[in-house]
Design an enzyme around this catalytic site. Structure first.
Site, short mmCIF file in Angstrom:
data_model
loop_
_atom_site.label_atom_id
_atom_site.label_comp_id
_atom_site.label_asym_id
_atom_site.label_seq_id
_atom_site.Cartn_x
_atom_site.Cartn_y
_atom_site.Cartn_z
N TYR A 4 14.42 -16.46 2.41
CA TYR A 4 13.33 -16.60 3.38
C TYR A 4 12.33 -17.69 2.97
O TYR A 4 11.57 -18.17 3.81
CB TYR A 4 12.56 -15.29 3.55
CG TYR A 4 13.34 -14.13 4.11
CD1 TYR A 4 14.64 -14.30 4.63
CD2 TYR A 4 12.80 -12.85 4.11
CE1 TYR A 4 15.35 -13.21 5.12
CE2 TYR A 4 13.50 -11.77 4.62
CZ TYR A 4 14.76 -11.95 5.11
OH TYR A 4 15.46 -10.87 5.60
N GLY A 17 17.24 9.04 -6.76
CA GLY A 17 16.02 9.81 -6.94
C GLY A 17 14.73 9.05 -6.73
O GLY A 17 13.65 9.64 -6.72
N ASP A 67 9.43 -6.08 2.63
CA ASP A 67 10.80 -6.57 2.48
C ASP A 67 10.84 -8.08 2.66
O ASP A 67 10.38 -8.60 3.68
CB ASP A 67 11.71 -5.92 3.53
CG ASP A 67 13.09 -6.57 3.56
OD1 ASP A 67 13.91 -6.23 2.69
OD2 ASP A 67 13.34 -7.42 4.44
N HIS A 91 22.25 -10.13 -0.26
CA HIS A 91 21.83 -10.43 1.11
C HIS A 91 23.00 -10.42 2.09
O HIS A 91 22.85 -10.03 3.25
CB HIS A 91 21.14 -11.80 1.14
CG HIS A 91 20.25 -12.00 2.32
ND1 HIS A 91 19.12 -12.78 2.26
CD2 HIS A 91 20.30 -11.54 3.59
CE1 HIS A 91 18.52 -12.77 3.44
NE2 HIS A 91 19.23 -12.04 4.27
N MET A 150 11.09 5.91 -1.54
CA MET A 150 10.78 4.66 -0.86
C MET A 150 10.10 4.96 0.48
O MET A 150 10.56 5.83 1.22
CB MET A 150 12.08 3.88 -0.59
CG MET A 150 11.89 2.54 0.10
SD MET A 150 13.48 1.75 0.53
CE MET A 150 13.89 2.67 2.05
N PRO A 151 9.01 4.26 0.82
CA PRO A 151 8.44 4.43 2.15
C PRO A 151 9.46 4.03 3.22
O PRO A 151 10.09 2.98 3.14
CB PRO A 151 7.24 3.48 2.14
CG PRO A 151 6.89 3.30 0.70
CD PRO A 151 8.21 3.35 -0.01
N ALA A 152 9.61 4.87 4.22
CA ALA A 152 10.64 4.65 5.23
C ALA A 152 10.38 3.40 6.06
O ALA A 152 11.31 2.71 6.49
CB ALA A 152 10.74 5.87 6.15
N LEU A 153 9.11 3.11 6.30
CA LEU A 153 8.75 1.98 7.15
C LEU A 153 8.16 0.87 6.30
O LEU A 153 7.27 1.11 5.48
CB LEU A 153 7.72 2.44 8.20
CG LEU A 153 7.49 1.53 9.40
CD1 LEU A 153 8.76 1.38 10.24
CD2 LEU A 153 6.37 2.09 10.27
N GLY A 154 8.65 -0.34 6.49
CA GLY A 154 8.14 -1.47 5.74
C GLY A 154 7.89 -2.67 6.63
O GLY A 154 8.32 -2.71 7.78
N LEU A 155 7.19 -3.64 6.11
CA LEU A 155 6.97 -4.91 6.82
C LEU A 155 8.07 -5.88 6.43
O LEU A 155 8.29 -6.15 5.25
CB LEU A 155 5.61 -5.51 6.46
CG LEU A 155 5.35 -6.89 7.11
CD1 LEU A 155 5.00 -6.73 8.59
CD2 LEU A 155 4.24 -7.64 6.38
N GLY A 156 8.77 -6.44 7.43
CA GLY A 156 9.73 -7.49 7.19
C GLY A 156 9.10 -8.86 7.39
O GLY A 156 8.21 -9.01 8.23
N LYS A 168 16.08 -9.85 -1.81
CA LYS A 168 17.53 -10.00 -1.74
C LYS A 168 17.96 -11.30 -2.43
O LYS A 168 17.29 -12.33 -2.29
CB LYS A 168 18.00 -10.04 -0.28
CG LYS A 168 17.42 -8.94 0.60
CD LYS A 168 17.79 -9.13 2.05
CE LYS A 168 16.89 -8.31 2.96
NZ LYS A 168 15.52 -8.83 3.06
#
Length: 293
Positions: free
Chosen positions: A50, A11, A45, A108, A14-20, A75
């Protein structure tokens, strides 16, 4: 311009598009994050492995945007698998990010050589979810047989499986399994960058089919690929450190691909993975200590 929202299986929106920010050096990560948030992104993300969670957190704070408006995804790395180790891994990530909670926490990689540790780490995330320290949990790079095993040995169905997915590698069997269980497919390398920086000689950005569709809509091939993901109901996390590319990648909500466009892109699948085989990820090959905050 708005970011299409996706409702996860618990429920949460989440925004569908993100910055990786994979392979984004720490010294440019903060700027990339602030520029993305200024452009309209509300989903970032990152990952413990990283090495730039602290800088992501700095970028979020520098943006001046309220924490509750930003969807933060990170992750746990395989070195922090196991029940207690995963709980501590969360604490390290939250402290580096400077947040009280994480919106989406993923494993991850599947550690198939020590799947007992993978299961214990996932159970730790189930505990974090029950305590409200994370809003959703999921996995990354879990192939069908491994995902089925996880589902059999745990209680909560992952909200997301983040996988390599672009026109040249579409993992349709895995996507079908996701749909069967209500798991969102989230694409890393969504515009096929790994086919270039991964040592390949075929770049989706130069593909004649994608160039033709881009010309048809007055968009770039990257925008066409991102739109393809969104219209198929997926999440995508394109990565860039260049301000104009960050802005361009978000400018995908004012056009729509035709059914013929979608079919033509679907037909580009080669079945060839650009990233490492998930089974090759072992503690011996990829284990590394994740520093304390």
């Amino acid at each position: 311009m708005t970011n299409n929202m996706i409702t996860l299986n618990n429920g949460i929106e989440m925004p569908a598009l993100g910055l990786g920010v994979f392979q984004t050096p720490p010294d440019v990560t903060t700027t990339a994050v602030t520029e993305a948030l200024a452009a309209g992104y509300r989903h970032i993300d990152t990952a413990a492995a990283y090495g730039n969670e602290t800088e992501v957190g700095n970028g979020i704070r520098d943006s001046g945007i309220e924490r509750e408006e930003i969807f933060v995804e990170t992750k746990l790395w395989i070195s922090d698998y196991g029940f207690d180790a995963a709980l501590h891994g969360f604490e390290k990530s939250a402290a580096k990010l400077g947040v009280d909670y994480i919106d989406l926490l993923l494993l991850h990689q599947p550690l198939t050589s020590r799947f007992d540790l993978t299961i214990e780490a996932y159970r730790a995330m189930e505990k974090l979810l029950s305590e409200g320290k994370v809003r959703a949990i999921g996995v990354s790079n879990f192939m069908p047989e491994v995902l089925i095993r996880l589902l059999a040995e745990t209680t909560i169905v992952p909200a997301v499986n983040q996988i390599e997915l672009h026109p040249y590698f579409q993992q349709k069997e895995l996507q079908a399994l996701h749909a069967e269980h209500g798991i969102l497919t989230q694409a890393w390398s969504p515009i096929g960058g790994i086919t270039s920086y991964g040592g390949g000689d075929k770049s989706a950005l130069q593909d004649p089919v994608l160039l033709g569709i881009a010309d048809e809509h007055g968009k770039s091939p990257a925008q066409v690929m991102l739109r393809w993901h969104l219209q198929h109901g997926r999440s995508a996390i394109p990565k860039s450190v260049k301000a104009h590319r960050i802005i361009e990648n978000f400018d995908v909500f004012d056009f729509e691909l035709t059914d013929q466009n979608l079919t033509a892109i679907d037909a580009l699948d080669t079945g060839v993975r650009g990233g490492p085989e998930p089974d090759s990820i072992t503690l011996e090959n990829y284990g590394m200590p994740i520093p304390e905050a």
